[in-house]
Write a protein that holds these residues in place. Structure first.
Motif, PDB file in Angstrom:
ATOM      1  N   SER A 147     100.772-108.533 -42.151  1.00  9.06           N
ATOM      2  CA  SER A 147     101.421-108.091 -41.036  1.00  9.06           C
ATOM      3  C   SER A 147     100.950-108.321 -39.492  1.00  9.06           C
ATOM      4  O   SER A 147     102.047-108.202 -38.544  1.00  9.06           O
ATOM      5  CB  SER A 147     100.978-106.283 -40.992  1.00  9.06           C
ATOM      6  OG  SER A 147      99.366-106.493 -40.691  1.00  9.06           O
ATOM      7  N   GLN A 156      92.689-103.212 -39.056  1.00  7.50           N
ATOM      8  CA  GLN A 156      93.312-103.316 -40.607  1.00  7.50           C
ATOM      9  C   GLN A 156      94.404-104.309 -40.231  1.00  7.50           C
ATOM     10  O   GLN A 156      95.148-104.382 -39.496  1.00  7.50           O
ATOM     11  CB  GLN A 156      93.880-101.861 -40.936  1.00  7.50           C
ATOM     12  CG  GLN A 156      92.706-100.937 -41.128  1.00  7.50           C
ATOM     13  CD  GLN A 156      93.404 -99.671 -41.631  1.00  7.50           C
ATOM     14  OE1 GLN A 156      94.555 -99.355 -41.624  1.00  7.50           O
ATOM     15  NE2 GLN A 156      92.499 -98.569 -42.236  1.00  7.50           N
ATOM     16  N   THR A 158      97.603-105.598 -43.073  1.00  9.98           N
ATOM     17  CA  THR A 158      98.513-105.338 -44.256  1.00  9.98           C
ATOM     18  C   THR A 158      98.908-106.677 -44.918  1.00  9.98           C
ATOM     19  O   THR A 158      99.796-107.283 -44.364  1.00  9.98           O
ATOM     20  CB  THR A 158      99.444-104.363 -44.133  1.00  9.98           C
ATOM     21  OG1 THR A 158      99.105-103.080 -43.603  1.00  9.98           O
ATOM     22  CG2 THR A 158     100.004-104.106 -45.564  1.00  9.98           C
ATOM     23  N   VAL A 160     101.440-107.966 -47.935  1.00 13.70           N
ATOM     24  CA  VAL A 160     102.301-107.464 -49.234  1.00 13.70           C
ATOM     25  C   VAL A 160     102.531-108.702 -50.008  1.00 13.70           C
ATOM     26  O   VAL A 160     102.981-109.495 -49.378  1.00 13.70           O
ATOM     27  CB  VAL A 160     103.682-107.205 -48.391  1.00 13.70           C
ATOM     28  CG1 VAL A 160     104.679-106.830 -49.326  1.00 13.70           C
ATOM     29  CG2 VAL A 160     103.507-105.925 -47.213  1.00 13.70           C
ATOM     30  N   GLN A 186      94.074-101.262 -52.384  1.00  7.74           N
ATOM     31  CA  GLN A 186      95.583-101.497 -52.654  1.00  7.74           C
ATOM     32  C   GLN A 186      95.944-100.171 -51.774  1.00  7.74           C
ATOM     33  O   GLN A 186      95.647 -99.061 -51.707  1.00  7.74           O
ATOM     34  CB  GLN A 186      95.711-101.342 -54.135  1.00  7.74           C
ATOM     35  CG  GLN A 186      97.258-101.315 -54.406  1.00  7.74           C
ATOM     36  CD  GLN A 186      97.530-101.020 -55.716  1.00  7.74           C
ATOM     37  OE1 GLN A 186      96.907-101.513 -56.768  1.00  7.74           O
ATOM     38  NE2 GLN A 186      98.676-100.474 -56.286  1.00  7.74           N
ATOM     39  N   LEU A 187      97.266-100.450 -51.091  1.00  7.99           N
ATOM     40  CA  LEU A 187      97.798 -99.486 -50.144  1.00  7.99           C
ATOM     41  C   LEU A 187      98.921 -98.715 -51.087  1.00  7.99           C
ATOM     42  O   LEU A 187     100.193 -99.409 -51.103  1.00  7.99           O
ATOM     43  CB  LEU A 187      98.323 -99.986 -49.215  1.00  7.99           C
ATOM     44  CG  LEU A 187      98.759 -99.264 -47.904  1.00  7.99           C
ATOM     45  CD1 LEU A 187      97.653 -98.130 -47.401  1.00  7.99           C
ATOM     46  CD2 LEU A 187      99.009-100.140 -46.732  1.00  7.99           C
ATOM     47  N   SER A 208     101.118-103.829 -51.994  1.00  8.35           N
ATOM     48  CA  SER A 208     100.346-103.929 -50.586  1.00  8.35           C
ATOM     49  C   SER A 208      99.177-103.638 -50.564  1.00  8.35           C
ATOM     50  O   SER A 208      98.606-102.827 -51.351  1.00  8.35           O
ATOM     51  CB  SER A 208     101.204-102.881 -49.708  1.00  8.35           C
ATOM     52  OG  SER A 208     102.486-102.984 -49.584  1.00  8.35           O
ATOM     53  N   TYR A 209      98.418-104.310 -49.770  1.00 12.45           N
ATOM     54  CA  TYR A 209      96.901-104.318 -49.689  1.00 12.45           C
ATOM     55  C   TYR A 209      96.555-104.061 -48.154  1.00 12.45           C
ATOM     56  O   TYR A 209      97.111-104.741 -47.418  1.00 12.45           O
ATOM     57  CB  TYR A 209      96.357-105.804 -50.204  1.00 12.45           C
ATOM     58  CG  TYR A 209      96.498-105.909 -51.908  1.00 12.45           C
ATOM     59  CD1 TYR A 209      95.682-105.545 -52.847  1.00 12.45           C
ATOM     60  CD2 TYR A 209      97.600-106.744 -52.135  1.00 12.45           C
ATOM     61  CE1 TYR A 209      95.900-105.824 -54.137  1.00 12.45           C
ATOM     62  CE2 TYR A 209      97.753-107.031 -53.567  1.00 12.45           C
ATOM     63  CZ  TYR A 209      96.914-106.475 -54.649  1.00 12.45           C
ATOM     64  OH  TYR A 209      97.196-106.800 -55.799  1.00 12.45           O
ATOM     65  N   LEU A 210      95.409-103.426 -48.227  1.00 18.06           N
ATOM     66  CA  LEU A 210      94.972-103.075 -46.778  1.00 18.06           C
ATOM     67  C   LEU A 210      93.551-104.053 -46.590  1.00 18.06           C
ATOM     68  O   LEU A 210      92.570-103.767 -47.451  1.00 18.06           O
ATOM     69  CB  LEU A 210      94.582-101.656 -46.580  1.00 18.06           C
ATOM     70  CG  LEU A 210      94.693-101.181 -45.114  1.00 18.06           C
ATOM     71  CD1 LEU A 210      95.822-101.532 -44.322  1.00 18.06           C
ATOM     72  CD2 LEU A 210      94.219 -99.663 -45.085  1.00 18.06           C
ATOM     73  N   LEU A 338      99.017 -92.016 -46.463  1.00 16.10           N
ATOM     74  CA  LEU A 338     100.083 -92.964 -46.077  1.00 16.10           C
ATOM     75  C   LEU A 338     101.439 -92.433 -45.646  1.00 16.10           C
ATOM     76  O   LEU A 338     102.041 -91.753 -46.504  1.00 16.10           O
ATOM     77  CB  LEU A 338     100.322 -93.497 -47.469  1.00 16.10           C
ATOM     78  CG  LEU A 338     100.834 -95.151 -47.368  1.00 16.10           C
ATOM     79  CD1 LEU A 338     100.342 -95.901 -46.526  1.00 16.10           C
ATOM     80  CD2 LEU A 338     101.039 -95.612 -48.669  1.00 16.10           C
ATOM     81  N   GLY A 341     104.217 -96.557 -44.749  1.00 18.04           N
ATOM     82  CA  GLY A 341     103.589 -97.838 -44.952  1.00 18.04           C
ATOM     83  C   GLY A 341     102.184 -97.994 -43.984  1.00 18.04           C
ATOM     84  O   GLY A 341     101.818 -99.072 -43.817  1.00 18.04           O
ATOM     85  N   GLN A 342     101.907 -96.877 -43.206  1.00 17.55           N
ATOM     86  CA  GLN A 342     100.801 -96.677 -42.449  1.00 17.55           C
ATOM     87  C   GLN A 342      99.598 -95.740 -42.852  1.00 17.55           C
ATOM     88  O   GLN A 342     100.206 -94.686 -43.144  1.00 17.55           O
ATOM     89  CB  GLN A 342     100.901 -96.863 -41.095  1.00 17.55           C
ATOM     90  CG  GLN A 342     101.961 -97.909 -40.297  1.00 17.55           C
ATOM     91  CD  GLN A 342     102.260 -97.869 -38.803  1.00 17.55           C
ATOM     92  OE1 GLN A 342     102.565 -96.702 -38.469  1.00 17.55           O
ATOM     93  NE2 GLN A 342     101.821 -98.842 -38.080  1.00 17.55           N
TER      94      GLN A 342
END
Length: 587
Positions: A147, A156, A158, A160, A186-187, A208-210, A338, A341-342
């Motif tokens: 991101s 943070q 992100t 993907v 993991q998000l 997706s990973y944070l 969530l 996506g945020q």
């Protein structure tokens, strides 16, 4: 019959042993790879096949490959078959490795195992500029995106990962990206879709990973790795629809710039896209009260919300010290959700205040600084402020006896009834006898009425003074010892069971009776024990009752010990010298 069967079995085994040979020595060692060329950072599988039963401890892939290829995992399978009355054993080592991060030609060295050797393999590693064309010719590959390629520490970002599969997935696993000194989670859930690339249909799994870096500097994120089984195309298999083949794929390392906290920043470091702070009064009534009663608790709820930040990164809201006010904060409650996506984080804290003195009370706004990552500068969020008027507690107001309504006399008074002096020269003897008699009777009646009223008021005033004296005597000296003892036993029972609310009520009752203080509210009870160890225990009890949940209080025995020590240090109350209003007749 049983003996005959055992004999036949032994003869069969003997014939089998004589007619069937078993091969022990390895004669062939073959190494192969599943893809060549390979992209930088991508993964590939090196298959080592030897026609013998080789233990896992005898195979060391790290020592064999050296530093050029990073070993991700090793799987082993063994197979035994019989051909021409010979038992053949085969061992396969499947080594998943990651390709080097620089393009060029690399050599997988020859392997020696169980007395036999394999041939070396030359691997071509391609640059990322050729990724698009290379990936489209594969049945499995991964694409990743960040991101933002430049963030602040604890901000943070992100990542993907999109896994493309041209065949059906039978089983598999995605290894999460890796970064030292960072929190990676993991998000949300995986997403599944389809895409056609140059006429080839791909099934896409998106995860997706944070990532929250905890250290500043230029870092490299190790990309995710997929390893699994996909449907294979083996026409020689009897059940070709069930044929599978191992596959692995990975991405190159991803660079990330992590900037440090600005040197001029003060206070808690809260990097987020948006932060808001709200405050409200927890009450059954929707309207905000303008007046509150002295000694009565009032709960304020502060809600801190952040976008693009984790709940544990949000600071805890605290009220400043307020004169004449006891403050009891609860344990903060954190949550996150969530949306689009945020991550939206929230921290809620209830703070109970108890005013100890009357007058105006102002609760100022709470201001929290935070760093706006969207505009790359600091900002401040503030809550609402509140103003109240603290009124005396209703229970502290003396309840005066109601005064009966007094009958007002007739509109004409005694003085009004006295006739004016007759003018000079008037002959008073001409007054009629009935008029003179009426005047005398009226004057006498008015005088008697005034005397009766005065005597009644005198008696009432004396009676009121006697009642007040009797009340004071009862409050200060006439409380029977058994009443205080009963209150103490109730206090012991409630405190031993760690019942916060019951203990607080029993403590007030016992204090009033034991020390003859008169009625006490919460603030009065706190002031009475202000200079003793009881105050510490009482503060904790109030915090549990009006801050955290009542059943969280577990210090009942400690409170009893403090109260016993306080009681021993206090002088016994003296009896009042004021005689009782209605002495008891002992006869």
């Amino acid at each position: 019959m049983v003996k005959l069967s055992q004999t036949v079995m032994k003869i069969g085994l003997l014939l089998l042993a004589l007619g069937v040979g078993i091969s022990h020595a390895a004669s062939e060692l073959i190494t192969s790879i599943d893809k060549n060329p390979v992209l930088i950072g991508d993964s590939l599988i090196i298959t080592v096949t030897i026609d013998d039963d080789v233990a896992n401890d005898n195979f060391n892939p790290d020592q064999w490959l050296g530093d050029s290829f990073e070993v991700l995992n090793v799987r082993t399978n063994r197979r035994t078959s019989m051909v021409n009355n010979q038992f053949n054993r085969t061992t396969n080592f499947l080594v998943s490795v990651r390709a080097p991060q620089q393009p060029g030609y690399y050599r997988i060295p020859a392997l020696s195992l169980a007395g036999v050797s394999s041939d070396p393999i030359e691997v071509k590693v391609l640059p990322l500029s050729e990724a698009e064309q290379t990936q489209q010719n594969r049945d499995a590959f991964i694409k990743v995106s960040l991101s933002d390629d430049s963030v602040y520490v604890q901000q943070q970002v992100t990542l993907v990962a999109r896994l493309y599969l041209a065949t059906n997935l039978q089983s598999g696993n995605i290894i999460a990206p890796q970064l030292a000194d960072a929190d990676i989670v993991q998000l949300g859930k995986d997403e599944e879709s389809y895409e056609i690339i140059d006429g080839k249909r791909f099934q896409i799994f998106q995860r997706s990973y944070l990532i929250t870096p905890q250290r500043s500097g230029q870092v490299m994120i190790r990309g995710p790795v997929f390893s699994g089984q996909i449907s294979g195309d083996d026409s020689t298999a009897i059940f070709s629809s069930f044929a599978t083949e191992a596959v692995t794929t990975a991405t190159q390392d991803i660079p990330l710039e992590v900037k440090p906290i600005p040197a001029n920043w003060q206070g808690d470091w809260v990097p987020a896209e948006l932060v808001t702070l709200s405050a409200e009064i927890v009450s059954e009534n929707a309207a905000v009260p303008s007046q509150i009663e002295q000694g009565q608790p009032l709960t304020l709820r502060y809600r801190l919300t952040g976008l693009g930040i984790k709940p544990e990164q949000l600071p805890t809201v605290r009220l400043p010290d307020l004169d004449g006010v006891s403050i009891y904060p609860e344990q903060p409650q954190s949550s996150s959700m969530l949306r689009n996506g945020q991550v939206i984080a929230q921290k809620t804290v209830d703070i109970t205040i108890i005013p100890r003195q009357t007058g105006p009370l102002s609760i100022p706004e709470v201001r929290l600084p935070w760093f706006n990552t969207a505009i790359d500068k600091g900002s401040v969020t503030a809550s609402e402020s509140f103003s109240f008027t603290v009124t005396p507690a209703t229970s502290l107001q003396p309840e005066l006896p109601a005064q009966p309504e007094q009958q007002q006399p007739a509109t004409s008074t005694a003085t009004d009834m006295i006739p004016s002096t007759p003018p000079a020269g008037t002959d008073t003897s001409e007054a009629t006898t009935p008029q003179h008699l009426w005047f005398i009777l009226t004057l006498a009646f008015a005088s008697l009425w005034l005397l009766t009223l005065g005597w009644t008021l005198f008696l009432r005033r004396k009676r009121t003074e006697q009642i007040a004296v009797a009340g004071a005597s009862t409050t200060q000296a006439s409380i029977p010892p058994s009443s205080a003892g009963k209150a103490w036993r109730q206090l012991q029972q409630a405190a031993s069971a760690n019942q916060a609310r019951e203990t607080l009520a029993a403590m007030r009752t016992w204090t009033e009776r034991q020390f003859q203080t008169g009625h006490l509210n919460l603030s009065g009870l706190r002031e009475f024990f202000a200079d003793s160890p009881v105050a510490t225990q009482l503060d904790y009890l109030l915090a549990c009752q009006y801050g955290t949940k009542p059943n969280a209080w577990q210090e009942g025995r400690a409170l009893l010990r403090a109260l016993k020590a306080f009681r021993q240090q206090q002088p016994e109350p003296k009896a009042s010298d004021i005689p009782e209003l209605y002495p008891r007749n002992n006869n």
